[in-house]
Write a protein that holds these residues in place. Structure first.
Motif, PDB file in Angstrom:
ATOM      1  N   SER A  25       0.860  -1.189   0.000  1.00  0.00           N
ATOM      2  CA  SER A  25       0.000   0.000   0.000  1.00  0.00           C
ATOM      3  C   SER A  25       0.892   1.233   0.000  1.00  0.00           C
ATOM      4  CB  SER A  25      -0.915   0.017   1.225  1.00  0.00           C
ATOM      5  OG  SER A  25      -1.838  -1.059   1.169  1.00  0.00           O
ATOM      6  N   LEU A  26       0.572   2.195  -0.860  1.00  0.00           N
ATOM      7  CA  LEU A  26       1.429   3.361  -1.045  1.00  0.00           C
ATOM      8  C   LEU A  26       0.772   4.624  -0.496  1.00  0.00           C
ATOM      9  CD1 LEU A  26       2.635   2.775  -4.708  1.00  0.00           C
ATOM     10  CD2 LEU A  26       3.815   2.194  -2.587  1.00  0.00           C
ATOM     11  N   PRO A  27       1.591   5.607  -0.092  1.00  0.00           N
ATOM     12  CA  PRO A  27       1.032   6.905   0.290  1.00  0.00           C
ATOM     13  C   PRO A  27       0.413   7.616  -0.902  1.00  0.00           C
ATOM     14  CG  PRO A  27       3.419   6.781   0.747  1.00  0.00           C
ATOM     15  CD  PRO A  27       3.040   5.544   0.021  1.00  0.00           C
ATOM     16  N   GLY A  28      -0.289   8.712  -0.629  1.00  0.00           N
ATOM     17  CA  GLY A  28      -1.007   9.439  -1.672  1.00  0.00           C
ATOM     18  C   GLY A  28      -0.098  10.143  -2.660  1.00  0.00           C
ATOM     19  N   SER A  29      -0.700  10.550  -3.771  1.00  0.00           N
ATOM     20  CA  SER A  29       0.015  11.220  -4.854  1.00  0.00           C
ATOM     21  C   SER A  29       0.401  12.635  -4.458  1.00  0.00           C
ATOM     22  CB  SER A  29      -0.859  11.257  -6.103  1.00  0.00           C
ATOM     23  OG  SER A  29      -0.411  12.230  -7.016  1.00  0.00           O
ATOM     24  N   LYS A  30       1.683  12.962  -4.664  1.00  0.00           N
ATOM     25  CA  LYS A  30       2.150  14.327  -4.431  1.00  0.00           C
ATOM     26  C   LYS A  30       1.501  15.300  -5.404  1.00  0.00           C
ATOM     27  CE  LYS A  30       5.644  15.805  -6.448  1.00  0.00           C
ATOM     28  NZ  LYS A  30       6.023  16.567  -7.659  1.00  0.00           N
ATOM     29  N   SER A  31       1.437  14.906  -6.685  1.00  0.00           N
ATOM     30  CA  SER A  31       0.883  15.797  -7.700  1.00  0.00           C
ATOM     31  C   SER A  31      -0.576  16.123  -7.418  1.00  0.00           C
ATOM     32  CB  SER A  31       1.016  15.157  -9.088  1.00  0.00           C
ATOM     33  OG  SER A  31       2.371  14.984  -9.432  1.00  0.00           O
ATOM     34  N   LEU A  32      -1.348  15.114  -7.040  1.00  0.00           N
ATOM     35  CA  LEU A  32      -2.757  15.340  -6.734  1.00  0.00           C
ATOM     36  C   LEU A  32      -2.926  16.123  -5.438  1.00  0.00           C
ATOM     37  CD1 LEU A  32      -4.206  11.837  -7.701  1.00  0.00           C
ATOM     38  CD2 LEU A  32      -4.645  13.999  -8.891  1.00  0.00           C
ATOM     39  N   THR A  33      -2.128  15.785  -4.425  1.00  0.00           N
ATOM     40  CA  THR A  33      -2.252  16.464  -3.140  1.00  0.00           C
ATOM     41  C   THR A  33      -1.988  17.960  -3.270  1.00  0.00           C
ATOM     42  OG1 THR A  33      -1.612  14.479  -1.883  1.00  0.00           O
ATOM     43  CG2 THR A  33      -1.358  16.604  -0.773  1.00  0.00           C
ATOM     44  N   ASN A  34      -0.906  18.336  -3.945  1.00  0.00           N
ATOM     45  CA  ASN A  34      -0.577  19.754  -4.021  1.00  0.00           C
ATOM     46  C   ASN A  34      -1.558  20.540  -4.884  1.00  0.00           C
ATOM     47  OD1 ASN A  34       1.455  19.671  -2.196  1.00  0.00           O
ATOM     48  ND2 ASN A  34       3.127  19.902  -3.646  1.00  0.00           N
ATOM     49  N   ARG A  35      -2.073  19.924  -5.936  1.00  0.00           N
ATOM     50  CA  ARG A  35      -3.123  20.595  -6.720  1.00  0.00           C
ATOM     51  C   ARG A  35      -4.390  20.749  -5.879  1.00  0.00           C
ATOM     52  NH1 ARG A  35       0.233  18.365 -10.279  1.00  0.00           N
ATOM     53  NH2 ARG A  35       0.356  19.111 -12.444  1.00  0.00           N
ATOM     54  N   ALA A  36      -4.752  19.693  -5.141  1.00  0.00           N
ATOM     55  CA  ALA A  36      -5.964  19.742  -4.321  1.00  0.00           C
ATOM     56  C   ALA A  36      -5.859  20.810  -3.238  1.00  0.00           C
ATOM     57  CB  ALA A  36      -6.233  18.370  -3.697  1.00  0.00           C
ATOM     58  N   VAL A 264       0.275  -3.779  -6.030  1.00  0.00           N
ATOM     59  CA  VAL A 264       0.093  -2.459  -5.433  1.00  0.00           C
ATOM     60  C   VAL A 264      -1.409  -2.250  -5.253  1.00  0.00           C
ATOM     61  CG1 VAL A 264       0.361   0.021  -5.727  1.00  0.00           C
ATOM     62  CG2 VAL A 264       2.213  -1.517  -6.390  1.00  0.00           C
ATOM     63  N   ALA A 265      -1.830  -2.172  -4.001  1.00  0.00           N
ATOM     64  CA  ALA A 265      -3.259  -2.089  -3.682  1.00  0.00           C
ATOM     65  C   ALA A 265      -3.840  -0.737  -4.097  1.00  0.00           C
ATOM     66  CB  ALA A 265      -3.460  -2.318  -2.182  1.00  0.00           C
ATOM     67  N   GLY A 286       8.428  -7.831 -20.545  1.00  0.00           N
ATOM     68  CA  GLY A 286       8.221  -9.263 -20.365  1.00  0.00           C
ATOM     69  C   GLY A 286       7.444  -9.654 -19.146  1.00  0.00           C
ATOM     70  N   CYS A 287       6.945  -8.703 -18.380  1.00  0.00           N
ATOM     71  CA  CYS A 287       6.189  -9.013 -17.162  1.00  0.00           C
ATOM     72  C   CYS A 287       4.740  -9.354 -17.490  1.00  0.00           C
ATOM     73  CB  CYS A 287       6.209  -7.830 -16.201  1.00  0.00           C
ATOM     74  SG  CYS A 287       7.845  -7.367 -15.619  1.00  0.00           S
ATOM     75  N   GLU A 288       4.137 -10.113 -16.613  1.00  0.00           N
ATOM     76  CA  GLU A 288       2.695 -10.352 -16.655  1.00  0.00           C
ATOM     77  C   GLU A 288       2.045  -9.290 -15.779  1.00  0.00           C
ATOM     78  OE1 GLU A 288      -0.360 -13.545 -14.671  1.00  0.00           O
ATOM     79  OE2 GLU A 288       1.500 -14.334 -15.536  1.00  0.00           O
ATOM     80  N   VAL A 289       1.164  -8.485 -16.347  1.00  0.00           N
ATOM     81  CA  VAL A 289       0.582  -7.336 -15.642  1.00  0.00           C
ATOM     82  C   VAL A 289      -0.934  -7.484 -15.621  1.00  0.00           C
ATOM     83  CG1 VAL A 289       0.388  -4.832 -15.569  1.00  0.00           C
ATOM     84  CG2 VAL A 289       2.492  -5.895 -16.438  1.00  0.00           C
ATOM     85  N   THR A 290      -1.519  -7.401 -14.422  1.00  0.00           N
ATOM     86  CA  THR A 290      -2.961  -7.575 -14.256  1.00  0.00           C
ATOM     87  C   THR A 290      -3.522  -6.477 -13.364  1.00  0.00           C
ATOM     88  OG1 THR A 290      -2.669  -9.984 -14.387  1.00  0.00           O
ATOM     89  CG2 THR A 290      -4.782  -9.170 -13.557  1.00  0.00           C
ATOM     90  N   LEU A 291      -4.596  -5.828 -13.799  1.00  0.00           N
ATOM     91  CA  LEU A 291      -5.299  -4.840 -12.982  1.00  0.00           C
ATOM     92  C   LEU A 291      -6.679  -5.387 -12.664  1.00  0.00           C
ATOM     93  CD1 LEU A 291      -5.525  -2.039 -11.678  1.00  0.00           C
ATOM     94  CD2 LEU A 291      -6.296  -1.160 -13.893  1.00  0.00           C
ATOM     95  N   ASP A 292      -6.973  -5.548 -11.371  1.00  0.00           N
ATOM     96  CA  ASP A 292      -8.284  -6.034 -10.957  1.00  0.00           C
ATOM     97  C   ASP A 292      -8.640  -5.403  -9.615  1.00  0.00           C
ATOM     98  OD1 ASP A 292      -6.782  -7.429  -9.054  1.00  0.00           O
ATOM     99  OD2 ASP A 292      -6.840  -9.323 -10.168  1.00  0.00           O
ATOM    100  N   ALA A 293      -9.639  -5.939  -8.957  1.00  0.00           N
ATOM    101  CA  ALA A 293     -10.121  -5.345  -7.716  1.00  0.00           C
ATOM    102  C   ALA A 293      -9.051  -5.339  -6.624  1.00  0.00           C
ATOM    103  CB  ALA A 293     -11.357  -6.098  -7.232  1.00  0.00           C
ATOM    104  N   ALA A 294      -8.102  -6.251  -6.700  1.00  0.00           N
ATOM    105  CA  ALA A 294      -7.044  -6.311  -5.691  1.00  0.00           C
ATOM    106  C   ALA A 294      -6.012  -5.210  -5.874  1.00  0.00           C
ATOM    107  CB  ALA A 294      -6.359  -7.673  -5.729  1.00  0.00           C
TER     108      ALA A 294
END
Length: 431
Positions: A25-36, A264-265, A286-294
């Motif tokens: 789990s990652l902290p919030g986006s700097k770019s979004l935070t400062n614009r917000a 990355v949650a 060459g990586c296997e990349v999947t985006l889903d609910a997890a």
């Protein structure tokens, strides 16, 4: 590039010896935070920025807005923001935060007072002259001694005429975003027209436009190289900050390099963050990349493949991608990123120097790097006070023994306690 002064702060980059399987789990986006935060400060009422990033860059933004008279209250990690009267003089420390140096002066023109801006020594070399000239053309009095750089002062008169302005934003998309973010509060709005080479990092301008529209601001971006913001109120809205997808780069690399699996949650299904491009880049390698609910899951291959990429729109990912390319089994060519020479450091020269110091076969080009397979060895990886350079160093440490990353604490710019989070991800225990 001259070497920075030697530092006793050499951090042994942890190296796993087996494929990892982690959920991060990652902290919030700097770019979004400062614009917000900035939009909340010029809105028509109080609002809350939820799950913001708390890092050096965002704390500098909060301090800058407080200096102007904005009220900020910590509510269990969220920021409650109350627009203030902005009728005071003040001093703003930009640190190494480009968003503070570029986003705050256009709104400081709305204040009734003089606001002085300065920052870390290297910030005096980062480009801002085009934006200061644009502010002058829009009716804001700027005092910079003709340098077009820090330190400078903004003499606010309480209002800004605004109107049409032409600017060369080829050095930074933040020049455009800065004018757009403040433009609705100008008497005539703002009509920004870019001339020159292509604007880098267009996703960041798209992020700005999307956030303005969420705040009820009318933005016309129907023509290439032109963005017009109509005058009017900035609606106060509560907002939630997405995880910082650019900071995901080393963690996804952990799965890619070890042949393991990293998720990355809370990865958004739709986003304007440039870090989302990591999905395509890692798949090409060459990586296997999947985006889903997890979240976003990367499963690493037996060997990474080299890539030929134009990173013009996602230049901030270059250090992490370059490090991955140095570990690949075929040549790579990274192009379109001449503008990152003006970031926290000259990232192209820094990468060529530091990758080469550890044995990589790197050719520095005007707008990128060519990297060929070569045996790597341990040693000191200098960061030049640049958080993205530190990311490159720890990625190399995943596959190379005895990599010592100088000044790992520089990652606090956008990721507090990165060293602890990284050690936990690599070894399953906190630093």
């Amino acid at each position: 590039m001259s070497d920075p002064a030697p530092s006793p702060d050499l951090w042994p980059a942890p190296r796993p010896h087996d494929p990892v399987d982690r959920v991060v789990s990652l902290p919030g986006s700097k770019s979004l935070t400062n614009r917000a935060l900035l939009l909340a400060a010029i809105a028509d009422g109080p609002s809350v920025v939820r799950r913001p990033l708390r890092s050096r860059d965002t704390l500098l933004m909060a301090a800058a807005l407080s200096t102007l008279g904005t009220g900020l209250e910590d509510r269990d990690g969220d920021w409650a923001v109350t627009p203030g009267s902005w009728d005071r003089d003040g001093d703003v420390d930009c640190g190494l935060a480009g968003t503070v140096m570029r986003f705050v002066p256009p709104v400081a023109g709305l204040a009734s007072g003089t606001v002085h801006f300065d920052g870390d020594p290297h910030m005096r070399q980062r480009p801002v002259g085009q934006m200061l000239a644009a502010l002058s053309a829009l009716g804001i009095r700027i005092e910079d001694g003709g340098r077009g750089a820090l330190p400078f002062a903004v003499h606010g008169s309480g209002s800004v005429p605004g109107g049409t302005v032409t600017i060369d934003a080829s050095a930074s998309s933040q020049f455009v975003s800065a004018l757009l973010l403040a433009g609705a509060r100008y008497d005539l709005g703002v009509d920004v027209r870019h001339i020159g080479k292509p604007v880098p990092s267009l996703p960041h301008i798209e992020m700005t436009v999307q956030m303005l529209r969420q705040h009820g601001v009318e933005v016309d971006d129907s023509d290439a190289n032109r963005w017009a913001v109509a005058p009017g109120a900035v609606a106060a809205i509560d907002c939630d900050i997405e995880p910082d997808l650019s900071n995901a780069a080393p963690f996804l690399a952990l799965g890619a390099v070890t042949g393991g699996r990293v998720t990355v949650a809370d990865w958004p299904t739709s986003t304007t963050q440039p870090g989302d491009e990591l999905r395509q880049v890692l798949a090409l390698m060459g990586c296997e990349v999947t985006l889903d609910a997890a979240g976003l899951t990367v499963v690493g291959p037996e060997r990474l493949s080299g890539v030929d990429l134009d990173l013009h729109d996602v230049g901030e990912l270059t250090p992490a991608i370059a490090a991955l390319c140095a570990l690949a089994d075929s040549p790579s060519h990274l192009r379109g990123v001449a503008h990152i020479r003006g970031h926290e450091t000259d990232r192209l020269t820094a990468l060529a120097t530091e990758l080469g110091r550890l044995g990589a076969d790197v050719t520095e080009r005007e707008d990128g790097l060519s990297i060929r397979p070569a045996p790597l060895h341990g040693g000191t990886f200098r960061t030049y006070a640049d958080h993205r350079m530190a990311h490159a160093g720890v990625i190399l440490g995943l596959a190379v023994d005895d990599v010592l990353v100088e000044d790992i604490a520089t990652t606090a710019k956008t990721f507090p306690d990165f060293a602890g989070a990284w050690t936990l991800a690599v070894h399953g225990v906190h630093a």
